[in-house]
Every structure is written in C-alpha cells, then in structure tokens.
Design a protein around this motif. Structure first.
Motif, PDB file in Angstrom:
ATOM      1  N   ASN A  71       0.822  -1.203   0.000  1.00  8.17           N
ATOM      2  CA  ASN A  71       0.000   0.000   0.000  1.00  8.17           C
ATOM      3  C   ASN A  71       0.859   1.257   0.000  1.00  8.17           C
ATOM      4  OD1 ASN A  71      -2.408  -1.411  -0.041  1.00  8.17           O
ATOM      5  ND2 ASN A  71      -2.620  -1.443   2.189  1.00  8.17           N
ATOM      6  N   ARG A  72       1.951   1.227   0.729  1.00  9.12           N
ATOM      7  CA  ARG A  72       2.841   2.385   0.749  1.00  9.12           C
ATOM      8  C   ARG A  72       3.436   2.634  -0.636  1.00  9.12           C
ATOM      9  NH1 ARG A  72       3.667   7.260   2.399  1.00  9.12           N
ATOM     10  NH2 ARG A  72       5.832   7.794   2.906  1.00  9.12           N
ATOM     11  N   VAL A  73       3.786   1.576  -1.333  1.00 11.93           N
ATOM     12  CA  VAL A  73       4.318   1.724  -2.683  1.00 11.93           C
ATOM     13  C   VAL A  73       3.265   2.302  -3.617  1.00 11.93           C
ATOM     14  CG1 VAL A  73       5.146   0.447  -4.698  1.00 11.93           C
ATOM     15  CG2 VAL A  73       6.071  -0.067  -2.439  1.00 11.93           C
ATOM     16  N   ARG A  74       2.043   1.800  -3.531  1.00 10.43           N
ATOM     17  CA  ARG A  74       0.974   2.313  -4.394  1.00 10.43           C
ATOM     18  C   ARG A  74       0.721   3.796  -4.158  1.00 10.43           C
ATOM     19  NH1 ARG A  74      -0.748  -2.833  -2.916  1.00 10.43           N
ATOM     20  NH2 ARG A  74      -1.052  -4.277  -4.675  1.00 10.43           N
ATOM     21  N   GLU A  75       0.849   4.237  -2.909  1.00 10.14           N
ATOM     22  CA  GLU A  75       0.660   5.655  -2.607  1.00 10.14           C
ATOM     23  C   GLU A  75       1.701   6.521  -3.297  1.00 10.14           C
ATOM     24  OE1 GLU A  75       0.927   5.848   1.589  1.00 10.14           O
ATOM     25  OE2 GLU A  75      -1.038   4.926   1.965  1.00 10.14           O
ATOM     26  N   GLN A  76       2.886   5.974  -3.527  1.00 10.63           N
ATOM     27  CA  GLN A  76       3.991   6.738  -4.099  1.00 10.63           C
ATOM     28  C   GLN A  76       4.200   6.466  -5.586  1.00 10.63           C
ATOM     29  OE1 GLN A  76       5.788   8.998  -2.264  1.00 10.63           O
ATOM     30  NE2 GLN A  76       4.322   8.563  -0.621  1.00 10.63           N
ATOM     31  N   ALA A  77       3.342   5.626  -6.168  1.00 14.84           N
ATOM     32  CA  ALA A  77       3.505   5.219  -7.565  1.00 14.84           C
ATOM     33  C   ALA A  77       2.403   5.815  -8.422  1.00 14.84           C
ATOM     34  CB  ALA A  77       3.503   3.696  -7.663  1.00 14.84           C
ATOM     35  N   LEU A  78       2.545   5.629  -9.724  1.00 12.16           N
ATOM     36  CA  LEU A  78       1.568   6.121 -10.699  1.00 12.16           C
ATOM     37  C   LEU A  78       1.132   4.953 -11.567  1.00 12.16           C
ATOM     38  CD1 LEU A  78       0.160   8.612 -12.084  1.00 12.16           C
ATOM     39  CD2 LEU A  78       2.132   8.629 -13.641  1.00 12.16           C
ATOM     40  N   ALA A  79      -0.175   4.725 -11.637  1.00 11.36           N
ATOM     41  CA  ALA A  79      -0.685   3.631 -12.457  1.00 11.36           C
ATOM     42  C   ALA A  79      -0.539   3.967 -13.937  1.00 11.36           C
ATOM     43  CB  ALA A  79      -2.150   3.355 -12.123  1.00 11.36           C
ATOM     44  N   GLU A  80      -0.040   3.027 -14.709  1.00  8.60           N
ATOM     45  CA  GLU A  80       0.070   3.213 -16.151  1.00  8.60           C
ATOM     46  C   GLU A  80      -1.319   3.082 -16.777  1.00  8.60           C
ATOM     47  OE1 GLU A  80       2.922   0.744 -18.048  1.00  8.60           O
ATOM     48  OE2 GLU A  80       4.630   1.819 -17.218  1.00  8.60           O
ATOM     49  N   THR A  81      -1.673   4.039 -17.620  1.00  7.66           N
ATOM     50  CA  THR A  81      -2.993   4.025 -18.239  1.00  7.66           C
ATOM     51  C   THR A  81      -2.946   3.671 -19.722  1.00  7.66           C
ATOM     52  OG1 THR A  81      -2.828   6.399 -18.680  1.00  7.66           O
ATOM     53  CG2 THR A  81      -3.884   5.723 -16.614  1.00  7.66           C
ATOM     54  N   GLN A  82      -1.785   3.815 -20.353  1.00  6.14           N
ATOM     55  CA  GLN A  82      -1.682   3.513 -21.776  1.00  6.14           C
ATOM     56  C   GLN A  82      -0.242   3.134 -22.095  1.00  6.14           C
ATOM     57  OE1 GLN A  82      -2.585   6.729 -24.448  1.00  6.14           O
ATOM     58  NE2 GLN A  82      -3.119   5.376 -26.125  1.00  6.14           N
ATOM     59  N   ALA A  83      -0.087   2.043 -22.797  1.00  3.24           N
ATOM     60  CA  ALA A  83       1.241   1.595 -23.186  1.00  3.24           C
ATOM     61  C   ALA A  83       1.109   0.701 -24.406  1.00  3.24           C
ATOM     62  CB  ALA A  83       1.921   0.852 -22.042  1.00  3.24           C
ATOM     63  N   GLY A  84       2.239   0.274 -24.936  1.00  6.78           N
ATOM     64  CA  GLY A  84       2.235  -0.589 -26.108  1.00  6.78           C
ATOM     65  C   GLY A  84       3.520  -0.415 -26.885  1.00  6.78           C
ATOM     66  N   ILE A  85       3.460  -0.764 -28.174  1.00  2.00           N
ATOM     67  CA  ILE A  85       4.631  -0.706 -29.043  1.00  2.00           C
ATOM     68  C   ILE A  85       4.300   0.166 -30.252  1.00  2.00           C
ATOM     69  CG2 ILE A  85       6.272  -2.045 -30.422  1.00  2.00           C
ATOM     70  CD1 ILE A  85       5.545  -4.479 -28.705  1.00  2.00           C
ATOM     71  N   ARG A  86       5.187   1.118 -30.569  1.00  2.00           N
ATOM     72  CA  ARG A  86       5.049   1.964 -31.747  1.00  2.00           C
ATOM     73  C   ARG A  86       6.276   1.795 -32.645  1.00  2.00           C
ATOM     74  NH1 ARG A  86       3.174   7.671 -28.951  1.00  2.00           N
ATOM     75  NH2 ARG A  86       4.213   6.822 -27.127  1.00  2.00           N
TER      76      ARG A  86
END
Length: 400
Positions: A71-86
């Motif tokens: 939970n402490r890590v999640r508080e300090q992290a950012l969820a990825e919303t979009q990714a992939g290969i270009r």
C-alpha cells in the motif's frame, strides 16, 4: 546505518544478505518478518538507487503486499494508463489494454527506483543495514556460512547473495557457473522534466534501436533508449549528443524529451544477461535476483522477479524445518520460472533489435494484425504469480 565490523550480538537464526539493492532489501524484510536476525551488507558508501524509473507489474506488487509495503508503494507510484509498441514514426503497432490487464491481474505502476528503495529501507528494523561493507569472499564452514569483508569476517546460518550480475558470492561458491554474457546492445537511461507529463508510455522499435518512456508520479518522465553496439563502446562527445543524433528525429515526444534532458543525468550501461545456472543454492547459501538470473530488460521483470524471489525464499524457510531442505524447495520453485522468463525476455529483445528492413517490416505488420488479447494471454504466465502458501511449498514447482 553502521559498518558491519561493529555489529555485535548473537541471534538464534542469523542471516547475511549481501547486496542492498531492491532484491537484497526485500530479502531482508522477508527474513526479518520470518523471525531471522538479518544483516544487509552494501558495498557502496550509502544505500540508494540510481536515478531511473521502474515498472512494478501485478506479480511484483503482490510480492510487495506479502512484505507489508504494497500500500505504501501504491501511494507513491503512478498507475500506467496507456502503453504498447510503436514504430519510430509513432504509429501504434500494438496497444496494451491496461484496463483489461488491471481487471485480470491488477494494475501496472511506475515508481522511481530511489523512492522504492526508501520505502523498503524504512520497513527494516534499526541495526539491519550496513553500508560501506564490501564482501571479498564467501565460504561454507560446517553448518554455517562465512563472508569476509574489508574489516573482518561474519558468520551466520544463512547467506543470501543479492549482489547483482557480477556477484562476488556467486564467484566464490559457484566457481563453475558461466560468466555473464554481453547481449549485444547498450542502454541509456535518464529522467527528464519537460514541465508536463507525457500522455502515454510504451516502447518504440526501429532497426537495431529502440526507445521507451513512462510517466513518473512527480510529473517527470523516465526515458530509455537501446541500440546495438560493440561491448564497451562509448560516444566520442557526450552521451546526450549521441542520443539526439540517433533518436532526435523519432516521433513526439522523443525530440522534446531529448531537448529537455541534462547530460549529467544520462546513464549508459551495456546490457548483460546470465546464462542459466544449474542451481541457485549450495549448502546454506542462495542466490537471489540478478545474482541468480540476470535477464535483459525487455519484459520489465528484473526487479519484479527479485521481489518474488525474496518472498518465496522466506516462505520456504518458514515451511521447512531445515535450512538446506528449504533452499532446495526455493530452487525448485524459482529456477524454472525465472529462467523461462529470462529466455522469453531475450527472444523479445532479439526481435526488437532486428536490423533488416524486410524483417522489421514483417515484424511490424505482424504486431499490427495481432489482437490485443494475444498480448495479455502471452503475459498470463508471468503476471498470474501468487505468493506461495505454506501447504504447497514442499512440492516441486516446475511450471512458469
């Protein structure tokens, strides 16, 4: 943090962890929670991580939950919303369905390595961390392990080698182990502040070159590039100028990131991988993280697998009455899985670094034609991992 030469006291079950990176700190937490008296030895003058970002996948987050810091890590992290290969012009070849991935396995989050290190260090009891303590040699003495460092010798009931791909402990106790092999490419890593967060992360593939980016929680961007190059080669001018030469004409926001970058923040390292080992354990010593299974970064699983290692090792020690039998179970669980993931990562890296124009054209077209579900299905064996429970740890585990 004290130097190890001043450590006193006798514990009932004592463990030495060599290496104070993410894997070593996680091992220290896991063993401490299991009742072990732990000393984590780090050769650097201070504990910490170099300035780069880190992807924590659902399996890694589950391991952090098992360590009590998720939970402490999640508080300090950012969820990825979009990714992939270009491709290098910015055309999407494959998109990651982040919502479906999160629904099936949990979110992927980005965090700065230094911040994760801080969180892990804070979870360890006082008197556990010993900086400026370089291990020179390791050995097995009867039913104990021994490490020699610059100021003396320490003995314990368990030795965990988390000292990276060039592990001193592995060289001491696994003398027949193969040496790390150059993967044929070099990597640059940096954190850039452009004043605004990039809208999407992911990687971009060219011909013998690639770039990737991911937003960090503080608004900065973790940016990395990779290119085929002879081992040990360095740019004649400066590394940032080389990056601008190679990637300055790629799609937005890559030129903008390079324009805002500072030469002093650019890290360059050749990529090495460790050939498969016959065992991760010997006597009362175990290898963990890169010391056991250093892999190419193409799956983003290096740190995540080290976290899995730490949790599994402590669980095996809790489930078995003898250290040797516990380490044998750890080897049965961890070696097949990590070596399978390392092989898969290497294959992806090989395809990503193709040079031939016809081959890369076929590669890119194939990626565009594959359904999004194909990527999630391919990741399933990696992401479905759960911390082992007490009841099944005595059985051999050979599947990924």
């Amino acid at each position: 943090m004290r130097n190890a030469e001043r450590v006193g006291g006798v514990g009932r079950r004592r463990a030495i962890v060599v290496g104070g990176g993410i894997g070593g700190l996680a091992a220290g937490i896991a063993l401490t929670r299991g009742g072990w008296e732990v000393k984590v030895l780090e050769r650097a003058a201070a504990f910490g991580e170099v300035g780069a970002g880190l992807s924590l996948w659902p399996n890694g987050l589950r391991a952090l939950d098992a360590l009590g810091v998720g939970n402490r890590v999640r508080e300090q992290a950012l969820a990825e919303t979009q990714a992939g290969i270009r491709n290098k012009s910015g055309r999407w070849l494959a998109r990651t369905d982040s919502r479906e991935l999160a629904r099936r396995f949990g979110p992927v989050v980005m965090i700065h390595r230094a911040r994760l290190s801080e969180i892990l260090r804070a979870a360890l009891p006082p008197g556990t961390l010993f900086a400026d303590t370089e291990v020179i040699r390791a050995g097995l003495v009867g039913r104990q392990v021994e490490v020699e460092h610059g100021a003396g010798v320490l003995r314990a009931d368990l030795l965990v080698a988390a000292d990276g791909i060039g592990s001193t402990v592995r060289r001491s106790l696994w003398p027949q182990a193969p040496a790390p092999r150059y993967a044929g490419c070099t990597a640059w890593r940096l954190v850039v502040d452009t004043g605004r967060r990039v809208p999407a992360g992911g990687v971009s593939w060219g011909r013998g070159e690639g770039a990737g980016m991911a937003p960090l929680p503080d608004g900065r961007t973790y940016f990395f590039c990779v290119a085929d190059a002879p081992e040990g080669q360095r740019s004649p001018g400066n590394e940032l100028a080389e990056l601008r030469r190679r990637f300055g004409h790629w799609h937005d926001p890559i030129p903008r990131l390079l324009a805002a970058a500072d030469e002093e923040t650019v890290l360059r390292h050749d990529i090495f991988a460790l050939p498969p080992l016959a065992t991760f354990v010997t006597g009362r010593a175990a290898l963990l993280g890169d010391a056991a299974h250093a892999m190419t970064p193409n799956l983003g699983q290096g740190a995540n697998q080290a976290l899995e290692d730490a949790v599994t090792l402590a669980a095996c020690l809790d489930a078995h009455t003898g250290v040797e039998s516990a380490l044998a179970a750890y080897d049965r669980y961890r070696r097949p899985r990590t070596q399978w993931i390392a092989r898969r990562s290497q294959r992806i890296g090989s395809v990503a670094q193709w040079h031939s124009a016809p081959a890369t054209a076929v590669r890119d077209l194939t990626l565009r034609l594959l359904p999004n579900s194909a990527f999630l299905n391919a990741f399933t064996p990696v992401l479905r991992w759960q911390p082992p429970d007490h009841d099944n740890l005595s059985a051999a585990h050979t599947r990924p």
